[in-house]
Scaffold this motif. Structure first.
Motif, PDB file in Angstrom:
ATOM      1  N   ALA A   1       0.723  -0.933   0.393  1.00 22.19           N
ATOM      2  CA  ALA A   1       0.138   0.139  -0.136  1.00 22.19           C
ATOM      3  C   ALA A   1       0.889   1.407   0.084  1.00 22.19           C
ATOM      4  O   ALA A   1       1.722   1.186   0.791  1.00 22.19           O
ATOM      5  N   GLY A   2       0.245   2.280  -0.849  1.00 20.78           N
ATOM      6  CA  GLY A   2       1.516   3.094  -1.042  1.00 20.78           C
ATOM      7  C   GLY A   2       2.882   2.908  -1.236  1.00 20.78           C
ATOM      8  O   GLY A   2       3.051   1.679  -2.077  1.00 20.78           O
ATOM      9  N   ASN A   3       3.418   3.020  -0.596  1.00 17.99           N
ATOM     10  CA  ASN A   3       5.173   2.492  -0.819  1.00 17.99           C
ATOM     11  C   ASN A   3       6.165   1.824   0.010  1.00 17.99           C
ATOM     12  O   ASN A   3       7.495   1.739   0.407  1.00 17.99           O
ATOM     13  N   GLU A   4       5.302   1.135   0.930  1.00 20.01           N
ATOM     14  CA  GLU A   4       5.466   0.447   1.853  1.00 20.01           C
ATOM     15  C   GLU A   4       4.737  -1.126   1.636  1.00 20.01           C
ATOM     16  O   GLU A   4       3.605  -0.683   1.491  1.00 20.01           O
TER      17      GLU A   4
ATOM     18  N   ASN B   1       9.953   1.878  -6.497  1.00 18.91           N
ATOM     19  CA  ASN B   1       8.978   1.762  -7.839  1.00 18.91           C
ATOM     20  C   ASN B   1       7.944   0.535  -7.477  1.00 18.91           C
ATOM     21  O   ASN B   1       8.219  -0.498  -7.283  1.00 18.91           O
ATOM     22  N   VAL B   2       7.065   1.131  -6.309  1.00 21.02           N
ATOM     23  CA  VAL B   2       5.914   0.547  -6.811  1.00 21.02           C
ATOM     24  C   VAL B   2       4.737   1.194  -8.145  1.00 21.02           C
ATOM     25  O   VAL B   2       4.771   2.081  -8.332  1.00 21.02           O
TER      26      VAL B   2
ATOM     27  N   GLY C   1      -1.311  -4.108  -3.814  1.00 20.04           N
ATOM     28  CA  GLY C   1      -2.445  -5.215  -3.690  1.00 20.04           C
ATOM     29  C   GLY C   1      -2.237  -6.320  -3.122  1.00 20.04           C
ATOM     30  O   GLY C   1      -1.021  -5.730  -1.381  1.00 20.04           O
ATOM     31  N   ILE C   2      -2.508  -7.706  -2.467  1.00 19.52           N
ATOM     32  CA  ILE C   2      -2.235  -8.283  -1.359  1.00 19.52           C
ATOM     33  C   ILE C   2      -2.466  -9.850  -1.488  1.00 19.52           C
ATOM     34  O   ILE C   2      -2.922 -10.304  -2.902  1.00 19.52           O
ATOM     35  N   ILE C   3      -1.351 -10.588  -1.206  1.00 19.60           N
ATOM     36  CA  ILE C   3      -1.337 -12.117  -2.257  1.00 19.60           C
ATOM     37  C   ILE C   3      -0.303 -12.831  -1.227  1.00 19.60           C
ATOM     38  O   ILE C   3       0.672 -11.873  -0.098  1.00 19.60           O
ATOM     39  N   ALA C   4      -0.862 -13.876  -1.019  1.00 20.91           N
ATOM     40  CA  ALA C   4       0.116 -14.549   0.131  1.00 20.91           C
ATOM     41  C   ALA C   4       1.114 -15.382  -1.094  1.00 20.91           C
ATOM     42  O   ALA C   4       0.689 -16.440  -1.564  1.00 20.91           O
ATOM     43  N   ILE C   5       2.704 -15.712  -0.799  1.00 19.46           N
ATOM     44  CA  ILE C   5       3.170 -16.690  -1.203  1.00 19.46           C
ATOM     45  C   ILE C   5       4.174 -17.140   0.094  1.00 19.46           C
ATOM     46  O   ILE C   5       4.591 -17.265   1.167  1.00 19.46           O
ATOM     47  N   PRO C   6       4.043 -18.892  -0.596  1.00 19.27           N
ATOM     48  CA  PRO C   6       4.905 -20.114   0.692  1.00 19.27           C
ATOM     49  C   PRO C   6       5.582 -19.358   0.873  1.00 19.27           C
ATOM     50  O   PRO C   6       7.322 -19.115  -0.100  1.00 19.27           O
ATOM     51  N   ALA C   7       6.777 -19.605   1.927  1.00 22.55           N
ATOM     52  CA  ALA C   7       7.701 -19.078   2.780  1.00 22.55           C
ATOM     53  C   ALA C   7       8.784 -19.629   2.730  1.00 22.55           C
ATOM     54  O   ALA C   7      10.025 -19.059   1.935  1.00 22.55           O
ATOM     55  N   LYS C   8       8.724 -21.179   2.291  1.00 22.05           N
ATOM     56  CA  LYS C   8      10.231 -21.612   2.133  1.00 22.05           C
ATOM     57  C   LYS C   8      10.309 -21.608   0.648  1.00 22.05           C
ATOM     58  O   LYS C   8      11.441 -21.512   0.435  1.00 22.05           O
TER      59      LYS C   8
END
Length: 376
Positions: free
Chosen positions: A38-41, A61-62, A66-73
């Motif tokens: 969100a914004g630059n954060e 550089n945005v 958005g929002i998403i879940a990414i596999p941690a490993k």
């Protein structure tokens, strides 16, 4: 979602937040990082339901929020293979695929919707307390106590660090019923008188990130949760419920026998002699008198024994007392002064270990160790 980020900066943030992720999560979504731009954060969240840590990174550089879940490993394994270089992250909101591209290549990993990620716990405004503590004080309290916490399913209150807040400052306490550590720290508490038990896992997470903090830490808590707000991180954890044992009652008040000894020399002597101790008990015997300390250990099953003598300054009557060598070295390893004083009452009561001098940062540190029975 689309942004460009330094691979080293992102990896550093993910490694710090990823330590909270459990190897046996009850919800599949907890194996993921939650990315929120969100914004630059860029906010990255990891959780095991009991403890949640949020890390923040400024992005220059945005192109799309958005929002998403990414596999941690998967993302951690990927980033570890890069030298420091710009990476372009792009998430497809229809397929939830995440592409990571760099100057000479590109890879695609599957993500998922971040909307199902568990919400962080909130505090009860009617019962909330707020204060600020210096990062070096919070880190010192955790550092000195965490090794003495227990792993006891029957007594969960002993599996964390008890933090008592009074008008004079803070007292950090940990015990596993064999050893006990109490660290008193003077500080401004805004007149708040309260206490809570911080679990070991979030305490270790805090320990890892506090060293880089230059400003006071905001600490907010109610009866169930505590929130630590740092410059780049927010740590939220559920407190251990229950009443902490009366630790002051087990600290011997009258200890007429006092041993002043060089900490490093004593530490090394214990390690040498302990090689021949019984692996089941790790018993080491200390024969203390005005002439010095005689350390001895033996393992009858293998017909091995060792003994060593060292000088000390002793005030009191001769005494013979036994301790578990592994606990002794833990205690001595967590005291930083050149000399340590051991206060003893008799061979059946706990020994009290204290640093000699003000080198411990002005903190009031006391460590206690229960003795072992010495077989005749």
């Amino acid at each position: 979602m689309k942004f460009i980020v330094s691979s080293a900066s992102l990896l550093n943030l993910l490694q710090s937040t990823g330590k909270v992720i459990s190897s046996k999560n009850t919800l599949p979504i907890l194996d993921y990082f939650l990315f929120e731009l969100a914004g630059n954060e860029l906010k990255i969240t990891a959780s095991d339901l009991e403890t949640t840590i949020e890390g923040r990174l400024e992005i220059e550089n945005v192109e799309k929020e958005g929002i998403i879940a990414i596999p941690a490993k998967r993302v951690l394994d990927t980033l570890r293979e890069f030298s420091d270089q710009p990476l372009t992250f792009e998430a497809n909101e229809n397929t939830w695929e995440v592409s990571i591209s760099w100057k000479s290549g590109k890879l695609v990993i599957p993500g998922t919707s971040g909307l199902s990620y568990p919400k962080s716990a909130s505090l009860d405004d009617a019962d909330k307390s707020e204060l600020h503590i210096a990062p070096e004080d919070l880190k010192a309290g955790i550092d000195k106590c965490i090794f003495a916490t227990a792993e006891d399913e029957m007594r969960p209150v002993m599996n964390g660090i008890f933090i008592n807040i009074s008008e004079d400052g803070y007292t950090f306490v940990a015990t596993d019923a064999h050893k006990l550590v109490r660290c008193g720290i003077k500080g401004e508490t805004n007149g708040i008188i309260s206490s809570f038990i911080l679990p070991k896992k979030p305490a270790n997470l805090l320990k890892g990130v506090l060293g880089k903090e230059g400003t006071d830490i905001k600490m907010e808590f109610d009866k169930r949760n505590v929130i630590f707000t740092l410059n780049k991180y927010i740590l939220i954890c559920r407190l251990i419920e229950g009443t902490y044992p009366n630790y002051n009652a087990v600290i011997p008040a009258n200890n007429p026998n006092k041993v002043y000894v060089d900490r490093a020399e004593f530490f090394n002597s214990i390690r040498r002699v302990a090689v021949c101790s019984n692996p089941a008990t790790n018993l080491i015997k200390l024969d203390i008198n005005s002439e010095g300390i005689k350390l001895s250990a033996q393992d009858i099953d293998y017909s091995v024994s060792a003994e060593e003598s060292m000088l000390c300054e002793y005030e009191g009557n001769p005494i013979v007392i036994g301790f578990k060598s592994t606990f002794l070295t833990e205690i001595l390893g967590n005291i930083e002064t050149e000399q340590v004083v051991i206060e003893l009452a008799d061979s059946t009561r706990a020994g009290v270990f204290k640093p000699v001098s003000e080198e411990e940062g002005g903190y009031d540190i006391l460590m206690l160790l229960m003795p072992m029975i010495i077989n005749a």
